[in-house]
Enzyme design. Structure first.
Site, PDB file in Angstrom:
ATOM      1  N   SER A  92       2.018  -5.153  21.138  1.00 12.69           N
ATOM      2  CA  SER A  92       3.074  -6.165  21.094  1.00 12.69           C
ATOM      3  C   SER A  92       3.558  -6.594  22.482  1.00 12.69           C
ATOM      4  CB  SER A  92       4.245  -5.661  20.256  1.00 12.69           C
ATOM      5  OG  SER A  92       3.890  -5.603  18.893  1.00 12.69           O
TER       6      SER A  92
ATOM      7  N   LYS B  70      12.246   1.255  10.072  1.00 13.92           N
ATOM      8  CA  LYS B  70      12.394  -0.044   9.416  1.00 13.92           C
ATOM      9  C   LYS B  70      13.459  -0.070   8.324  1.00 13.92           C
ATOM     10  CE  LYS B  70       7.771  -1.798  10.378  1.00 13.92           C
ATOM     11  NZ  LYS B  70       6.565  -2.449   9.816  1.00 13.92           N
TER      12      LYS B  70
END
Length: 294
Positions: free
Chosen positions: A24, A73
């Site tokens: 990322s 998450k």
């Protein structure tokens, strides 16, 4: 990078553990540079214990936001001010946007999964999927696939902390979409094999195959993949070729994918949320896949 960073540079993070393998930062920093945007993206190894203070640092440092990955998450949700409707439905967040101290959580994993298959010319709408895992990524994939038109879904999970979440996912999909979802015990190997063999696509959304489990796979018998036209998708992208992928290729499966395309497309969706600009996806794909061949 040094030519772009100055006193006005805005920071965007990635908070997960482990995360040093992530592509990322390469993806987003190259996209920022290509478009001349004054942002910098850094990875931070943050687990559940450090998460509250790390999220507060987004406000304290006036960061533009952050990506969130395993194991954070779902744990991040109580720490945020608002949730996008899709993130609320999924019950997991992978992207945070900071608007003047107000932190909003979004989910882009499911969008990235479906878009990455579209990029490969594969349409799973109207077909059956067997999905292993009901964590943050698995939930996002299940919900988005059902919303987008997958006809039938068999979700497998262990009787662990995610079992109740798996039950919730199945109930939610059956209530809110036209997809018929069923929940299965991952420990039932005969059932697992049968469902995979009757599917159009098998997707593994667990962390099995990723460090430190590189030598592991939920399916280690090539005879389970008795259809060369089956699609096998592993959301892991480091290593680039997981043990699951090697087993599928040994079985002669023609369509075998890692999570790199999904990572790219979910990143593009997050990029848009932070910057308001479209990521130069073709340019970034060239960089990521060139690196993939090195």
């Amino acid at each position: 990078m040094t030519e772009r960073i100055d006193g006005h540079t805005l920071l965007i993070g990635l908070m997960a553990y482990p995360i040093r393998h992530s592509m990322s930062p390469t993806m987003h920093n190259n996209a920022f540079a290509k478009l001349g945007l004054n942002y910098a993206y850094l990875a931070f190894e943050v687990g559940n214990d450090q998460l509250p203070s790390a999220i507060e640092s987004i406000r304290t440092l006036d960061m533009r936001g952050s990506n969130i990955s395993m194991p954070n998450k779902q744990k991040v949700i109580p720490l945020l001010d608002k949730l996008d409707p899709a993130a609320e439905m999924v019950g997991a967040v992978n992207t945070i946007v900071n608007d003047d101290g107000v932190l909003t959580g979004y989910t882009t994993d499911g969008i990235g999964f479906m878009k990455s298959l579209d990029d490969e010319g594969i349409d799973i709408r109207g077909h059956k999927m067997t999905l292993a895992g009901a964590g943050g990524a698995g939930t996002a994939i299940a919900v988005q696939a059902a919303l987008d038109g997958v006809k039938e879904m068999s979700i497998f999970n262990q009787h662990d902390a995610e079992w109740e979440n798996a039950k919730r996912n199945v109930a939610l999909i059956n209530e809110k979409t036209d997809c018929h979802a069923t929940l299965h015990e991952l420990e039932d190997r005969d059932d697992f094999k049968k469902e995979i063999q009757s599917s159009f696509i098998y997707t593994d959304s667990t962390g099995v195959g990723m460090k430190p489990l590189e030598d592991k796979t939920l399916v280690d018998d090539p005879t389970w993949f008795n259809n060369p036209d089956l699609v096998v998708f592993d959301t892991v992208y480091a290593p680039r070729e997981t043990k699951l992928m090697r087993v599928a290729k040994q079985a002669g499966v023609k369509h075998v994918f890692n999570g790199l395309g999904m990572m790219l497309e979910q990143g593009a969706a997050a990029f848009k949320l932070w910057t308001g600009e479209d990521m130069p996806v073709d340019y970034i794909r060239h960089i990521l896949f060139d690196d993939d061949q090195k």
